[in-house]
Design an enzyme around this catalytic site. Sequence first.
Site, PDB file in Angstrom:
ATOM      1  N   ASP A 287       1.645  10.832  18.088  1.00 17.45           N
ATOM      2  CA  ASP A 287       0.798  10.633  16.890  1.00 17.45           C
ATOM      3  C   ASP A 287       0.018   9.267  17.027  1.00 17.45           C
ATOM      4  O   ASP A 287      -0.280   8.520  16.112  1.00 17.45           O
ATOM      5  CB  ASP A 287       1.527  10.752  15.624  1.00 17.45           C
ATOM      6  CG  ASP A 287       0.627  10.916  14.427  1.00 17.45           C
ATOM      7  OD1 ASP A 287       1.015  10.933  13.266  1.00 17.45           O
ATOM      8  OD2 ASP A 287      -0.502  11.236  14.805  1.00 17.45           O
TER       9      ASP A 287
ATOM     10  N   GLY B 288       0.760  -1.034  -0.175  1.00 16.58           N
ATOM     11  CA  GLY B 288      -0.034  -0.002  -0.107  1.00 16.58           C
ATOM     12  C   GLY B 288       0.872   1.063  -0.104  1.00 16.58           C
ATOM     13  O   GLY B 288       2.048   1.191   0.061  1.00 16.58           O
TER      14      GLY B 288
HETATM   15  C1  LIG Z   1      -2.387   2.256   2.619  1.00 23.07           C
HETATM   16  O1  LIG Z   1      -2.360   0.776   2.854  1.00 23.07           O
HETATM   17  C2  LIG Z   1      -1.302   0.286   3.423  1.00 23.07           C
HETATM   18  C3  LIG Z   1       0.025   0.818   3.406  1.00 23.07           C
HETATM   19  C4  LIG Z   1       0.890   0.609   3.907  1.00 23.07           C
HETATM   20  C5  LIG Z   1       0.958  -0.952   4.229  1.00 23.07           C
HETATM   21  C6  LIG Z   1      -0.346  -1.628   4.317  1.00 23.07           C
HETATM   22  C7  LIG Z   1      -0.373  -2.999   4.720  1.00 23.07           C
HETATM   23  N1  LIG Z   1       0.689  -3.412   5.492  1.00 23.07           N
HETATM   24  C8  LIG Z   1       0.746  -4.573   6.109  1.00 23.07           C
HETATM   25  N2  LIG Z   1       1.876  -4.913   6.887  1.00 23.07           N
HETATM   26  C9  LIG Z   1       2.781  -4.241   7.319  1.00 23.07           C
HETATM   27  C10 LIG Z   1       3.136  -2.853   6.659  1.00 23.07           C
HETATM   28  C11 LIG Z   1       4.464  -2.590   7.315  1.00 23.07           C
HETATM   29  C12 LIG Z   1       5.380  -1.269   7.405  1.00 23.07           C
HETATM   30  N3  LIG Z   1       4.819  -3.744   8.082  1.00 23.07           N
HETATM   31  N4  LIG Z   1       3.791  -4.517   7.762  1.00 23.07           N
HETATM   32  C13 LIG Z   1      -0.212  -5.855   5.689  1.00 23.07           C
HETATM   33  C14 LIG Z   1      -1.113  -5.534   4.820  1.00 23.07           C
HETATM   34  C15 LIG Z   1      -2.237  -6.442   4.326  1.00 23.07           C
HETATM   35  C16 LIG Z   1      -3.071  -6.154   3.766  1.00 23.07           C
HETATM   36  C17 LIG Z   1      -3.272  -4.668   3.119  1.00 23.07           C
HETATM   37  C18 LIG Z   1      -2.454  -3.808   3.474  1.00 23.07           C
HETATM   38  C19 LIG Z   1      -1.138  -4.149   4.169  1.00 23.07           C
HETATM   39  C20 LIG Z   1      -1.375  -0.867   3.865  1.00 23.07           C
END
Ligand SMILES: COc1cccc(-c2nc(Nc3cc(C)[nH]n3)cc3ccccc23)c1
Length: 281
Positions: free
Chosen positions: A131, A15
Amino acid sequence: KKFHLGMFEIGKPLGKGKFGRVYLAKERSTGFVCALKVLHKSELQQGKVEKQVRREIEIHSNLRHPNILRFYGHFHDSKRVFLILEFAGKGELYKHLRKENKFPEWKAAQYIAQMAAALKYLHKKHVMHRDIKPENILVGIHGEIKISDFGWSVHAPNNRRNTMCGTLDYLPPEMIKPGSQENFYNEKVDLWSLGVLTYEFLVGEAPFEDTPVMTQRRIARGEMTVPKFVSPEARDLIERLLVLDPEKRIPLVEVQKHPWIVKHCIKGERATQRSSASKET
Ligand SMILES: COc1cccc(-c2nc(Nc3cc(C)[nH]n3)cc3ccccc23)c1
């Protein structure tokens, strides 16, 4: 340990955040799965947030706690900065909250207990997050929550004004009220935000949600009403956190012992009681 892009097999994009994209990644030599946050230096310069990113890296790389997303390292090339972060399998907490509208009390209490443990760890290191909101919390594969964004964290106390952007909903009175105190606040700002988070988990919207002007006024006056469907114990904790005077907010160690938290969270103890009982029989 020196990291570089060639060490990683980049997987699907997870994302987009405010200043970068997040990808699933695998470290080639170990097969270790992580999340790679890619920030474009040009965007950081435009947003005047390079200093903030440097501070985020400095603070986040020294943190080790089960409810704080792990920061493993960083590297950069000519155009981008790469942050190597823990992968939280169930994604963003606020997506779950919006989907479920609000959380049942047992789930909200378990989340708040985990947040209190993470904040206690941060405050012991004199780091205030500043935050705390659902958008900055991720959910691990076992349903545990992890504070994931340290872009606004600083070492306490902070006596400089910061131009805040994004929602005002979570800001405590001492950070928005004009007058002498506005420049001096400390980690007790996170206690106020924990109160806002508790309310939002249980009600499905923030306690002071309104137009920006009205939100500021309602925060400054502590004007909020807790709906009747919220249990008296949960209401009590919210009212002990959303206190205008930072010094009068319930400390984290008391949050962890609060009846509403104990009622829903010490399943370990009940389990040990059960197991010891079974031993007696
Ligand atoms: C804006 O939507 C965003 C943005 C950034 C990450 C996700 C997202 N992240 C993670 N895990 C993460 C992210 C980080 C930095 N560590 N673990 C899992 C997900 C699973 C389904 C959809 C979306 C996901 C979404």
